[in-house]
Design a protein around this motif. Structure first.
Motif, PDB file in Angstrom:
ATOM      1  N   VAL A 143       0.832  -1.207   0.000  1.00  0.00           N
ATOM      2  CA  VAL A 143       0.000   0.000   0.000  1.00  0.00           C
ATOM      3  C   VAL A 143       0.867   1.258   0.000  1.00  0.00           C
ATOM      4  CG1 VAL A 143      -1.627   1.353   1.392  1.00  0.00           C
ATOM      5  CG2 VAL A 143      -2.029  -1.087   1.010  1.00  0.00           C
ATOM      6  N   ILE A 144       1.856   1.289   0.872  1.00  0.00           N
ATOM      7  CA  ILE A 144       2.727   2.466   0.945  1.00  0.00           C
ATOM      8  C   ILE A 144       3.473   2.664  -0.373  1.00  0.00           C
ATOM      9  CG2 ILE A 144       4.822   3.392   2.027  1.00  0.00           C
ATOM     10  CD1 ILE A 144       3.816   2.170   4.661  1.00  0.00           C
ATOM     11  N   THR A 145       3.974   1.588  -0.937  1.00  0.00           N
ATOM     12  CA  THR A 145       4.706   1.687  -2.197  1.00  0.00           C
ATOM     13  C   THR A 145       3.794   2.155  -3.321  1.00  0.00           C
ATOM     14  OG1 THR A 145       6.208  -0.060  -1.485  1.00  0.00           O
ATOM     15  CG2 THR A 145       6.152   0.438  -3.833  1.00  0.00           C
ATOM     16  N   ARG A 146       2.593   1.626  -3.366  1.00  0.00           N
ATOM     17  CA  ARG A 146       1.643   2.032  -4.418  1.00  0.00           C
ATOM     18  C   ARG A 146       1.314   3.511  -4.312  1.00  0.00           C
ATOM     19  NH1 ARG A 146      -0.039   3.558  -8.528  1.00  0.00           N
ATOM     20  NH2 ARG A 146      -2.181   3.307  -9.203  1.00  0.00           N
ATOM     21  N   ILE A 147       1.085   3.993  -3.114  1.00  0.00           N
ATOM     22  CA  ILE A 147       0.784   5.417  -2.921  1.00  0.00           C
ATOM     23  C   ILE A 147       1.980   6.270  -3.331  1.00  0.00           C
ATOM     24  CG2 ILE A 147       0.339   7.196  -1.183  1.00  0.00           C
ATOM     25  CD1 ILE A 147      -1.411   5.043   0.256  1.00  0.00           C
ATOM     26  N   ALA A 148       3.172   5.849  -2.926  1.00  0.00           N
ATOM     27  CA  ALA A 148       4.378   6.608  -3.273  1.00  0.00           C
ATOM     28  C   ALA A 148       4.575   6.668  -4.781  1.00  0.00           C
ATOM     29  CB  ALA A 148       5.599   5.983  -2.602  1.00  0.00           C
ATOM     30  N   VAL A 149       4.402   5.548  -5.464  1.00  0.00           N
ATOM     31  CA  VAL A 149       4.591   5.497  -6.911  1.00  0.00           C
ATOM     32  C   VAL A 149       3.542   6.352  -7.613  1.00  0.00           C
ATOM     33  CG1 VAL A 149       4.498   3.961  -8.921  1.00  0.00           C
ATOM     34  CG2 VAL A 149       5.782   3.283  -6.907  1.00  0.00           C
ATOM     35  N   THR A 152       4.402  10.100  -8.134  1.00  0.00           N
ATOM     36  CA  THR A 152       5.589  10.489  -8.878  1.00  0.00           C
ATOM     37  C   THR A 152       5.290  11.295 -10.131  1.00  0.00           C
ATOM     38  OG1 THR A 152       5.595   8.434 -10.158  1.00  0.00           O
ATOM     39  CG2 THR A 152       6.889   8.479  -8.091  1.00  0.00           C
ATOM     40  N   GLY A 153       4.072  11.219 -10.639  1.00  0.00           N
ATOM     41  CA  GLY A 153       3.746  11.917 -11.881  1.00  0.00           C
ATOM     42  C   GLY A 153       4.202  11.162 -13.120  1.00  0.00           C
ATOM     43  N   LEU A 154       4.680   9.945 -12.941  1.00  0.00           N
ATOM     44  CA  LEU A 154       5.094   9.121 -14.077  1.00  0.00           C
ATOM     45  C   LEU A 154       3.868   8.579 -14.796  1.00  0.00           C
ATOM     46  CD1 LEU A 154       7.912   7.034 -12.351  1.00  0.00           C
ATOM     47  CD2 LEU A 154       8.223   8.928 -13.973  1.00  0.00           C
ATOM     48  N   SER A 155       4.057   8.180 -16.037  1.00  0.00           N
ATOM     49  CA  SER A 155       2.968   7.562 -16.792  1.00  0.00           C
ATOM     50  C   SER A 155       2.620   6.226 -16.147  1.00  0.00           C
ATOM     51  CB  SER A 155       3.388   7.357 -18.248  1.00  0.00           C
ATOM     52  OG  SER A 155       4.460   6.430 -18.316  1.00  0.00           O
ATOM     53  N   GLY A 156       1.474   5.685 -16.510  1.00  0.00           N
ATOM     54  CA  GLY A 156       0.978   4.450 -15.912  1.00  0.00           C
ATOM     55  C   GLY A 156       1.935   3.281 -16.028  1.00  0.00           C
ATOM     56  N   TRP A 157       2.509   3.075 -17.216  1.00  0.00           N
ATOM     57  CA  TRP A 157       3.407   1.936 -17.387  1.00  0.00           C
ATOM     58  C   TRP A 157       4.707   2.137 -16.623  1.00  0.00           C
ATOM     59  CZ3 TRP A 157       8.244   2.081 -19.516  1.00  0.00           C
ATOM     60  CH2 TRP A 157       8.588   3.212 -20.258  1.00  0.00           C
ATOM     61  N   ARG A 158       5.168   3.394 -16.501  1.00  0.00           N
ATOM     62  CA  ARG A 158       6.385   3.656 -15.725  1.00  0.00           C
ATOM     63  C   ARG A 158       6.119   3.465 -14.229  1.00  0.00           C
ATOM     64  NH1 ARG A 158       8.918   8.712 -19.035  1.00  0.00           N
ATOM     65  NH2 ARG A 158       9.941   7.427 -20.622  1.00  0.00           N
ATOM     66  N   GLN A 159       4.942   3.867 -13.776  1.00  0.00           N
ATOM     67  CA  GLN A 159       4.580   3.615 -12.379  1.00  0.00           C
ATOM     68  C   GLN A 159       4.596   2.122 -12.097  1.00  0.00           C
ATOM     69  OE1 GLN A 159       0.943   5.385 -10.978  1.00  0.00           O
ATOM     70  NE2 GLN A 159       1.486   7.413 -11.741  1.00  0.00           N
ATOM     71  N   LEU A 160       4.025   1.351 -13.021  1.00  0.00           N
ATOM     72  CA  LEU A 160       4.004  -0.104 -12.866  1.00  0.00           C
ATOM     73  C   LEU A 160       5.426  -0.666 -12.843  1.00  0.00           C
ATOM     74  CD1 LEU A 160       2.403  -2.722 -12.658  1.00  0.00           C
ATOM     75  CD2 LEU A 160       2.348  -2.776 -15.169  1.00  0.00           C
ATOM     76  N   ALA A 161       6.280  -0.162 -13.729  1.00  0.00           N
ATOM     77  CA  ALA A 161       7.666  -0.642 -13.777  1.00  0.00           C
ATOM     78  C   ALA A 161       8.389  -0.334 -12.471  1.00  0.00           C
ATOM     79  CB  ALA A 161       8.398  -0.006 -14.957  1.00  0.00           C
ATOM     80  N   VAL A 162       8.218   0.875 -11.947  1.00  0.00           N
ATOM     81  CA  VAL A 162       8.852   1.249 -10.681  1.00  0.00           C
ATOM     82  C   VAL A 162       8.302   0.390  -9.554  1.00  0.00           C
ATOM     83  CG1 VAL A 162       9.094   3.089  -8.969  1.00  0.00           C
ATOM     84  CG2 VAL A 162       9.422   3.600 -11.390  1.00  0.00           C
ATOM     85  N   LEU A 163       7.002   0.186  -9.548  1.00  0.00           N
ATOM     86  CA  LEU A 163       6.376  -0.641  -8.520  1.00  0.00           C
ATOM     87  C   LEU A 163       6.929  -2.067  -8.560  1.00  0.00           C
ATOM     88  CD1 LEU A 163       4.286  -0.749  -6.245  1.00  0.00           C
ATOM     89  CD2 LEU A 163       2.560  -1.282  -7.956  1.00  0.00           C
ATOM     90  N   VAL A 164       7.061  -2.631  -9.747  1.00  0.00           N
ATOM     91  CA  VAL A 164       7.605  -3.984  -9.887  1.00  0.00           C
ATOM     92  C   VAL A 164       9.047  -4.033  -9.375  1.00  0.00           C
ATOM     93  CG1 VAL A 164       8.333  -5.719 -11.586  1.00  0.00           C
ATOM     94  CG2 VAL A 164       6.053  -4.710 -11.722  1.00  0.00           C
ATOM     95  N   VAL A 165       9.853  -3.029  -9.722  1.00  0.00           N
ATOM     96  CA  VAL A 165      11.247  -2.998  -9.272  1.00  0.00           C
ATOM     97  C   VAL A 165      11.309  -2.873  -7.747  1.00  0.00           C
ATOM     98  CG1 VAL A 165      13.372  -1.622  -9.290  1.00  0.00           C
ATOM     99  CG2 VAL A 165      12.216  -2.151 -11.441  1.00  0.00           C
ATOM    100  N   VAL A 166      10.497  -2.001  -7.177  1.00  0.00           N
ATOM    101  CA  VAL A 166      10.494  -1.817  -5.722  1.00  0.00           C
ATOM    102  C   VAL A 166      10.056  -3.103  -5.029  1.00  0.00           C
ATOM    103  CG1 VAL A 166       9.373  -0.593  -3.820  1.00  0.00           C
ATOM    104  CG2 VAL A 166      10.237   0.683  -5.769  1.00  0.00           C
ATOM    105  N   VAL A 167       9.019  -3.738  -5.545  1.00  0.00           N
ATOM    106  CA  VAL A 167       8.551  -4.999  -4.955  1.00  0.00           C
ATOM    107  C   VAL A 167       9.643  -6.069  -5.069  1.00  0.00           C
ATOM    108  CG1 VAL A 167       6.904  -6.893  -5.224  1.00  0.00           C
ATOM    109  CG2 VAL A 167       6.103  -4.532  -5.216  1.00  0.00           C
ATOM    110  N   ALA A 168      10.302  -6.141  -6.222  1.00  0.00           N
ATOM    111  CA  ALA A 168      11.385  -7.118  -6.405  1.00  0.00           C
ATOM    112  C   ALA A 168      12.526  -6.849  -5.421  1.00  0.00           C
ATOM    113  CB  ALA A 168      11.894  -7.087  -7.844  1.00  0.00           C
ATOM    114  N   LEU A 169      12.878  -5.591  -5.244  1.00  0.00           N
ATOM    115  CA  LEU A 169      13.922  -5.249  -4.264  1.00  0.00           C
ATOM    116  C   LEU A 169      13.464  -5.598  -2.856  1.00  0.00           C
ATOM    117  CD1 LEU A 169      15.197  -1.849  -5.688  1.00  0.00           C
ATOM    118  CD2 LEU A 169      16.455  -4.015  -5.597  1.00  0.00           C
ATOM    119  N   GLY A 170      12.200  -5.355  -2.572  1.00  0.00           N
ATOM    120  CA  GLY A 170      11.656  -5.711  -1.261  1.00  0.00           C
ATOM    121  C   GLY A 170      11.728  -7.202  -1.007  1.00  0.00           C
TER     122      GLY A 170
END
Length: 181
Positions: A143-149, A152-170
């Motif tokens: 939830v926190i990661t989704r809200i943070a992403v 960011t003002g990034l496009s939808g696919w970039r938000q998804l990419a960042v979210l996937v990377v953050v989750v993978a790092l987590g």
């Protein structure tokens, strides 16, 4: 208004007109919460791997002691880094903020402590309590990661990419911490 924001304990939903200092302080509190969440998650996952030797009172005790240790380490780190950067002890307000960062991080443990506590008192099975605690911690990180992403003002696919990377790092962080335990 600034004092009301400081005491609201809502670090995720800052108002648009929040000052840079308010944003930094909210970021400090969130950073510590995320760190405590990862630590608690690694501890619970490591204990979950103990199979039949799972003992809820031991899980509860280990979780509480470990998180208090992590929070105290964070407080000491904040104090030392402040002294290095500013060549002085923190002011009362700065020290109060450091304490708030540490103490508010305990909020991430409410559901896990309730779940493991219920298992301690045999209201639910030990494994169920541990599973609920782990799922609650993972959900809070998501939830926190989704809200943070989303901020960011990034496009939808970039938000998804960042979210996937953050989750993978987590996942990697939790795996490494569990491996160490």
């Amino acid at each position: 208004m600034s004092d009301q924001r400081e005491h609201r304990n809502d670090d995720i939903h800052l108002p648009e007109d929040a000052s840079e200092n308010e944003r930094r302080q909210a970021g400090d509190r969130l950073r510590e919460r995320i760190y405590v969440t990862f630590t608690a998650l690694a501890i619970l996952m490591a204990m979950n791997s103990h199979g039949e030797a799972l003992d809820s009172p031991t899980v509860l005790w280990t979780l509480v002691i470990s998180v208090i240790g992590v929070l105290l380490a964070g407080l000491v780190s904040d104090l030392v880094s402040h002294m290095i950067v500013h060549n002085t002890l923190p002011s009362v307000a700065e020290f109060r903020h450091m304490l708030a960062v540490s103490s508010r991080a305990l909020g991430v443990l409410v559901v896990p402590l309730i779940a493991v506590g219920l298992a301690v008192f045999d209201v639910i099975e030990d494994r169920t309590g541990l599973t609920v605690a782990i799922v609650a911690l993972i959900a809070s990180l998501a939830v926190i990661t989704r809200i943070a992403v989303s901020r960011t003002g990034l496009s939808g696919w970039r938000q998804l990419a960042v979210l996937v990377v953050v989750v993978a790092l987590g996942v990697l962080v939790v795996f490494l911490e569990a491996l160490a335990h």
